[in-house]
Design a protein around this motif. Structure first.
Motif, PDB file in Angstrom:
ATOM      1  N   ALA A  43       0.846  -1.197   0.000  1.00 13.15           N
ATOM      2  CA  ALA A  43       0.000   0.000   0.000  1.00 13.15           C
ATOM      3  C   ALA A  43       0.880   1.246   0.000  1.00 13.15           C
ATOM      4  O   ALA A  43       1.959   1.253   0.588  1.00 13.15           O
ATOM      5  N   PRO A  44       0.423   2.292  -0.645  1.00  9.86           N
ATOM      6  CA  PRO A  44       1.207   3.542  -0.640  1.00  9.86           C
ATOM      7  C   PRO A  44       1.251   4.133   0.776  1.00  9.86           C
ATOM      8  O   PRO A  44       0.322   3.968   1.557  1.00  9.86           O
ATOM      9  N   ALA A  45       2.362   4.796   1.095  1.00  4.33           N
ATOM     10  CA  ALA A  45       2.524   5.412   2.415  1.00  4.33           C
ATOM     11  C   ALA A  45       1.460   6.476   2.649  1.00  4.33           C
ATOM     12  O   ALA A  45       0.919   6.606   3.738  1.00  4.33           O
ATOM     13  N   LYS A  46       1.173   7.263   1.642  1.00  2.79           N
ATOM     14  CA  LYS A  46       0.071   8.221   1.715  1.00  2.79           C
ATOM     15  C   LYS A  46      -0.556   8.314   0.334  1.00  2.79           C
ATOM     16  O   LYS A  46       0.111   8.118  -0.683  1.00  2.79           O
ATOM     17  N   MET A  47      -1.830   8.591   0.323  1.00  2.00           N
ATOM     18  CA  MET A  47      -2.534   8.615  -0.955  1.00  2.00           C
ATOM     19  C   MET A  47      -2.445   9.999  -1.574  1.00  2.00           C
ATOM     20  O   MET A  47      -2.846  10.978  -0.959  1.00  2.00           O
ATOM     21  N   THR A  48      -1.887  10.029  -2.772  1.00  2.00           N
ATOM     22  CA  THR A  48      -1.744  11.302  -3.463  1.00  2.00           C
ATOM     23  C   THR A  48      -2.558  11.365  -4.750  1.00  2.00           C
ATOM     24  O   THR A  48      -2.784  12.441  -5.272  1.00  2.00           O
ATOM     25  N   ASP A  49      -2.977  10.221  -5.273  1.00  2.00           N
ATOM     26  CA  ASP A  49      -3.761  10.231  -6.502  1.00  2.00           C
ATOM     27  C   ASP A  49      -4.673   9.005  -6.566  1.00  2.00           C
ATOM     28  O   ASP A  49      -4.676   8.176  -5.657  1.00  2.00           O
ATOM     29  N   ASN A  50      -5.429   8.913  -7.643  1.00  3.29           N
ATOM     30  CA  ASN A  50      -6.380   7.815  -7.794  1.00  3.29           C
ATOM     31  C   ASN A  50      -5.695   6.458  -7.863  1.00  3.29           C
ATOM     32  O   ASN A  50      -6.233   5.464  -7.370  1.00  3.29           O
TER      33      ASN A  50
ATOM     34  N   SER B 233      -6.780  -2.488  -3.334  1.00  4.99           N
ATOM     35  CA  SER B 233      -6.344  -3.823  -3.719  1.00  4.99           C
ATOM     36  C   SER B 233      -5.606  -4.520  -2.575  1.00  4.99           C
ATOM     37  O   SER B 233      -5.847  -5.687  -2.278  1.00  4.99           O
ATOM     38  N   VAL B 234      -4.707  -3.801  -1.918  1.00  4.29           N
ATOM     39  CA  VAL B 234      -3.971  -4.370  -0.787  1.00  4.29           C
ATOM     40  C   VAL B 234      -4.943  -4.750   0.330  1.00  4.29           C
ATOM     41  O   VAL B 234      -4.865  -5.844   0.909  1.00  4.29           O
ATOM     42  N   THR B 235      -5.885  -3.868   0.639  1.00  2.00           N
ATOM     43  CA  THR B 235      -6.863  -4.135   1.691  1.00  2.00           C
ATOM     44  C   THR B 235      -7.727  -5.351   1.345  1.00  2.00           C
ATOM     45  O   THR B 235      -7.980  -6.208   2.189  1.00  2.00           O
ATOM     46  N   ALA B 236      -8.161  -5.444   0.101  1.00  2.00           N
ATOM     47  CA  ALA B 236      -8.978  -6.588  -0.328  1.00  2.00           C
ATOM     48  C   ALA B 236      -8.199  -7.891  -0.214  1.00  2.00           C
ATOM     49  O   ALA B 236      -8.734  -8.913   0.241  1.00  2.00           O
ATOM     50  N   ASN B 237      -6.939  -7.877  -0.605  1.00  2.41           N
ATOM     51  CA  ASN B 237      -6.117  -9.085  -0.491  1.00  2.41           C
ATOM     52  C   ASN B 237      -5.912  -9.486   0.960  1.00  2.41           C
ATOM     53  O   ASN B 237      -5.957 -10.670   1.298  1.00  2.41           O
ATOM     54  N   GLU B 238      -5.670  -8.507   1.829  1.00  4.83           N
ATOM     55  CA  GLU B 238      -5.508  -8.811   3.252  1.00  4.83           C
ATOM     56  C   GLU B 238      -6.796  -9.361   3.840  1.00  4.83           C
ATOM     57  O   GLU B 238      -6.774 -10.298   4.638  1.00  4.83           O
ATOM     58  N   ALA B 239      -7.923  -8.790   3.459  1.00  2.82           N
ATOM     59  CA  ALA B 239      -9.211  -9.246   3.970  1.00  2.82           C
ATOM     60  C   ALA B 239      -9.508 -10.669   3.525  1.00  2.82           C
ATOM     61  O   ALA B 239      -9.926 -11.509   4.327  1.00  2.82           O
ATOM     62  N   SER B 240      -9.290 -10.964   2.243  1.00  2.00           N
ATOM     63  CA  SER B 240      -9.556 -12.321   1.777  1.00  2.00           C
ATOM     64  C   SER B 240      -8.587 -13.308   2.425  1.00  2.00           C
ATOM     65  O   SER B 240      -8.964 -14.429   2.752  1.00  2.00           O
ATOM     66  N   GLY B 241      -7.355 -12.892   2.653  1.00  2.00           N
ATOM     67  CA  GLY B 241      -6.398 -13.747   3.360  1.00  2.00           C
ATOM     68  C   GLY B 241      -6.834 -14.032   4.787  1.00  2.00           C
ATOM     69  O   GLY B 241      -6.688 -15.154   5.279  1.00  2.00           O
ATOM     70  N   GLU B 242      -7.373 -13.033   5.445  1.00  3.96           N
ATOM     71  CA  GLU B 242      -7.856 -13.209   6.815  1.00  3.96           C
ATOM     72  C   GLU B 242      -9.052 -14.170   6.855  1.00  3.96           C
ATOM     73  O   GLU B 242      -9.132 -15.039   7.720  1.00  3.96           O
ATOM     74  N   VAL B 243      -9.963 -14.051   5.907  1.00  2.00           N
ATOM     75  CA  VAL B 243     -11.104 -14.973   5.836  1.00  2.00           C
ATOM     76  C   VAL B 243     -10.593 -16.396   5.632  1.00  2.00           C
ATOM     77  O   VAL B 243     -11.026 -17.333   6.321  1.00  2.00           O
ATOM     78  N   ARG B 244      -9.674 -16.594   4.703  1.00  2.00           N
ATOM     79  CA  ARG B 244      -9.135 -17.940   4.457  1.00  2.00           C
ATOM     80  C   ARG B 244      -8.424 -18.485   5.686  1.00  2.00           C
ATOM     81  O   ARG B 244      -8.595 -19.651   6.048  1.00  2.00           O
TER      82      ARG B 244
END
Length: 188
Positions: A61-68, A76-87
């Motif tokens: 994940a980017p250190a801070k969000m500067t653009d779209n 994407s990083v959050t979704a991957n972490e979430a699906s990993g946690e569910v598994r």
């Protein structure tokens, strides 16, 4: 990190690939999966360039969000972490009750595992089909009601043994009605 913020999935539908209408809202819909072990984005296997781009977006994940693009990468990083946690939670869960070997029983066991693992999802949903009986209803309904009874009984026993039963409300509903009078082929 996702492990510190388990509120990311407010509704989970287990046993379906499509969000049920009852869990579809204006701003978000339920996270859905049939099998928690297959709950992940697999990328575009037929296009190596897309798969590579996805990997670049999803690893850090980017250190801070500067653009779209940073926002897409963070999502994407959050979704991957979430699906990993569910598994992880589903695969490591040791039920404290014996569940019936039915799709509803397996789905209820997955839900118990996610609850027991500390996922703070507020709404879990699963279903059992087969109630649309136009003939020979009695035998079919007896079987279905037994499956529901056995799965919910195991779920409640499991949650009680886990010390989580006081935090969970189980609700059943039917999404279609029946006519009162039996038809000529013993259905409604």
């Amino acid at each position: 990190q996702y492990g510190d913020n388990r509120e990311a999935m407010p509704m989970i539908a287990v046993g379906t690939e499509k969000a049920p209408l009852s869990l579809s809202g204006r701003q978000q819909s339920a996270v859905c999966f049939n099998d928690p072990q297959t709950f992940r984005y697999r990328g575009d296997r037929n296009d190596p360039k897309r798969a590579e781009l996805y990997q670049k977006l999803s690893l850090t994940a980017p250190a801070k969000m500067t653009d779209n693009l940073d926002w897409v990468s963070q999502a994407s990083v959050t979704a991957n972490e979430a699906s990993g946690e569910v598994r992880r939670l589903a695969s490591s869960y040791k039920a404290k009750a014996e569940y019936p070997n039915t799709s509803l029983g397996r789905n209820m066991q997955v839900i118990a595992g996610l609850i027991s693992g500390g996922l703070k999802t507020r709404v879990y949903w699963t279903s059992i089909g087969g109630f649309d009986t136009h003939r020979g209803q009695r035998q079919r309904h007896d079987l279905l009601m037994t499956q529901i009874n056995d799965a919910i009984f195991a779920f409640q026993r499991d949650l009680t043994q886990q010390g989580k039963a006081d935090r969970v409300l189980t609700l059943t509903m039917s999404e279609f009605g029946r006519r009162v009078q039996e038809n000529g082929s013993e259905g409604t």
